[in-house]
Design a protein around this motif. Structure first.
Motif, PDB file in Angstrom:
ATOM      1  N   ILE A 153       9.511   8.334   4.785  1.00  0.00           N
ATOM      2  CA  ILE A 153       8.162   8.066   4.281  1.00  0.00           C
ATOM      3  C   ILE A 153       8.150   6.745   3.523  1.00  0.00           C
ATOM      4  O   ILE A 153       9.027   6.474   2.700  1.00  0.00           O
ATOM      5  CB  ILE A 153       7.673   9.216   3.388  1.00  0.00           C
ATOM      6  N   LYS A 154       7.151   5.936   3.809  1.00  0.00           N
ATOM      7  CA  LYS A 154       6.957   4.650   3.142  1.00  0.00           C
ATOM      8  C   LYS A 154       5.653   4.693   2.338  1.00  0.00           C
ATOM      9  O   LYS A 154       4.689   5.346   2.746  1.00  0.00           O
ATOM     10  CB  LYS A 154       6.881   3.505   4.154  1.00  0.00           C
ATOM     11  N   ALA A 209      -9.148   5.957   6.331  1.00  0.00           N
ATOM     12  CA  ALA A 209      -7.999   6.867   6.404  1.00  0.00           C
ATOM     13  C   ALA A 209      -7.959   7.754   5.172  1.00  0.00           C
ATOM     14  O   ALA A 209      -7.667   8.962   5.269  1.00  0.00           O
ATOM     15  CB  ALA A 209      -6.706   6.066   6.522  1.00  0.00           C
ATOM     16  N   TYR A 227      -0.936   5.085  -0.259  1.00  0.00           N
ATOM     17  CA  TYR A 227      -0.790   5.876   0.961  1.00  0.00           C
ATOM     18  C   TYR A 227       0.687   6.152   1.222  1.00  0.00           C
ATOM     19  O   TYR A 227       1.528   5.261   1.068  1.00  0.00           O
ATOM     20  CB  TYR A 227      -1.359   5.130   2.172  1.00  0.00           C
ATOM     21  N   VAL A 249       3.061   6.927   4.271  1.00  0.00           N
ATOM     22  CA  VAL A 249       2.990   6.735   5.723  1.00  0.00           C
ATOM     23  C   VAL A 249       4.248   7.309   6.368  1.00  0.00           C
ATOM     24  O   VAL A 249       5.381   7.006   5.947  1.00  0.00           O
ATOM     25  CB  VAL A 249       2.847   5.236   6.062  1.00  0.00           C
ATOM     26  N   TYR A 250       4.037   8.130   7.400  1.00  0.00           N
ATOM     27  CA  TYR A 250       5.143   8.769   8.135  1.00  0.00           C
ATOM     28  C   TYR A 250       4.988   8.466   9.623  1.00  0.00           C
ATOM     29  O   TYR A 250       3.945   8.764  10.220  1.00  0.00           O
ATOM     30  CB  TYR A 250       5.114  10.275   7.904  1.00  0.00           C
ATOM     31  N   GLN A 251       5.982   7.809  10.183  1.00  0.00           N
ATOM     32  CA  GLN A 251       5.957   7.426  11.603  1.00  0.00           C
ATOM     33  C   GLN A 251       4.665   6.697  11.956  1.00  0.00           C
ATOM     34  O   GLN A 251       4.052   6.936  13.001  1.00  0.00           O
ATOM     35  CB  GLN A 251       6.161   8.660  12.485  1.00  0.00           C
ATOM     36  N   GLY A 252       4.252   5.816  11.051  1.00  0.00           N
ATOM     37  CA  GLY A 252       3.080   4.990  11.279  1.00  0.00           C
ATOM     38  C   GLY A 252       1.750   5.651  10.974  1.00  0.00           C
ATOM     39  O   GLY A 252       0.686   5.030  11.127  1.00  0.00           O
ATOM     40  N   ILE A 253       1.784   6.907  10.509  1.00  0.00           N
ATOM     41  CA  ILE A 253       0.552   7.658  10.251  1.00  0.00           C
ATOM     42  C   ILE A 253       0.401   7.899   8.744  1.00  0.00           C
ATOM     43  O   ILE A 253       1.319   8.426   8.110  1.00  0.00           O
ATOM     44  CB  ILE A 253       0.572   9.022  10.967  1.00  0.00           C
ATOM     45  N   PRO A 254      -0.738   7.529   8.144  1.00  0.00           N
ATOM     46  CA  PRO A 254      -0.971   7.898   6.740  1.00  0.00           C
ATOM     47  C   PRO A 254      -1.138   9.416   6.629  1.00  0.00           C
ATOM     48  O   PRO A 254      -2.018   9.998   7.275  1.00  0.00           O
ATOM     49  CB  PRO A 254      -2.275   7.175   6.384  1.00  0.00           C
ATOM     50  N   ALA A 258      -2.611  10.470   0.499  1.00  0.00           N
ATOM     51  CA  ALA A 258      -3.299   9.322  -0.090  1.00  0.00           C
ATOM     52  C   ALA A 258      -3.865   9.701  -1.453  1.00  0.00           C
ATOM     53  O   ALA A 258      -4.144  10.874  -1.720  1.00  0.00           O
ATOM     54  CB  ALA A 258      -4.425   8.848   0.838  1.00  0.00           C
TER      55      ALA A 258
END
Length: 350
Positions: A177-178, A189, A229, A231-236, A239
């Motif tokens: 997770i980022k 989002a 946010y 972000v996991y595998q490019g998906i938020p 938040a």
């Protein structure tokens, strides 16, 4: 004593920022955002005398718009005041004694009687513990605990976390997770995540916000708002919106997509938000409390600071006792669902 109207934006904010412990909940723009949400008409009450001063924000509402009493009252017959969503109560400076407060409230009561204001209701500010200003001159009631994080440094933040929470933060990082931030550019989002969370929690309609509300925040409060946010595998997937000024930060609205809850994204997001605050010299990050007095949400927040519990208190002043009692009786006679035994401070709104 002055009652400052919403249109006097510059004067309003200059007064608020003249107090050393001012916070975002007192800003003209914050009050305006909740007028937009349908919470009434904002005003700022300001009093200065003998080298002491005080101010606080209230939302004024016509009691006739309250559904259980709408069939009994004419528009404009009675009004009441309540602090905006979040926390409020007085900002004060100088020697604000009990005698000073009694003189102020006597003057305020006269004004309110003349303008058909029946009562005022406070949600006091846990970081300021400002219920102490009113505790000898109005009804003040302890409600529950809230949680704050000491953000004086990243080391302090880390040391105050429970070992369990540190492990959850590490777990989120291990899961890939980022954390990213913006000033509202990704609000679409955010709204999707937030509304999915509200639906999952079966939240009342009040806790849903229109796009115009976020547009207003992103424009008028850009200097005091930040979005985070996870972000996991490019998906938020998680938040949050945070409000902040030079010394305080607040957890405002947040959500996590239910299917990703086990990834500990919120743990990492709040940890990184606290570090963000520390980098900017912000001294306290208020997470708020639970929905109830002691629930899973409060337990979750307590993991971020083992020594971070604060008292949350509410309070009231009744300006027109006859009208107040009459409204309670009106509610009793016209609403079969009214539970007179509940110890609400503003009983006609119970």
């Amino acid at each position: 004593m002055d009652i400052i109207q919403l249109e006097e934006k510059e004067r309003w904010n200059n007064i608020v920022k003249s107090f050393p412990d001012w916070d975002i909940y007192y800003l003209n723009e914050y009050a305006r955002s909740f007028q937009l949400h349908g919470d009434g008409t904002p005003i700022l009450i300001y009093h200065q005398e003998n080298d002491a001063k005080l101010c606080y924000v209230m939302m004024q509402e016509d009691i006739s718009v309250f559904p259980p009493l709408s069939s009994c009252l004419e528009p404009g017959q009675y009004y009441d005041w309540a602090t905006p969503y979040g926390y409020g109560g007085p900002l004060s400076a100088g020697e604000v004694t009990e005698g000073w407060m009694r003189c102020f409230l006597e003057e305020l009561s006269g004004w309110c009687m003349e303008h058909k204001i029946v009562s005022q209701f406070f949600r006091f500010h846990p970081l300021l513990q400002n219920q102490k200003v009113f505790e000898n001159v109005c009804n003040v009631v302890y409600m529950k605990k809230t949680v704050y994080m000491d953000t004086s440094s990243e080391d302090v933040i880390f040391q105050n976390m429970t070992p369990n929470n540190r492990n959850m933060v590490r777990k989120a990082k291990k899961n890939g997770i980022k954390i990213i931030t913006d000033k509202g550019g990704g609000v679409g989002a955010f709204m999707e995540i937030y509304e999915a969370t509200m639906r999952n929690n079966h939240a009342e309609g009040y806790y849903y916000f229109q796009p115009e509300y976020f547009d207003f925040l992103n424009g008028e409060m850009a200097e005091n708002i930040v979005y985070f946010y996870a972000v996991y595998q490019g998906i938020p997937i998680s938040a949050a919106i945070f409000f902040y000024n030079h010394q305080f930060m607040h957890y405002h609205l947040s959500g996590t997509l239910p299917e990703y809850r086990k990834l500990a994204a919120t743990n990492l997001l709040l940890s990184e938000a606290a570090n963000w605050a520390a980098e900017r010299g912000i001294k306290a990050f208020h997470l708020g409390g639970g929905v109830g007095i002691e629930d899973s949400l409060l337990t979750f927040k307590k993991h971020f600071n083992r020594n971070g519990l604060l008292d949350f208190c509410i309070g009231r002043s009744i300006f027109d006792k006859k009208a107040f009692d009459g409204l309670v009786e009106m509610r009793r006679e016209n609403d079969s669902a009214f539970d007179d035994s509940k110890p609400f401070l503003i009983k006609y709104r119970a």
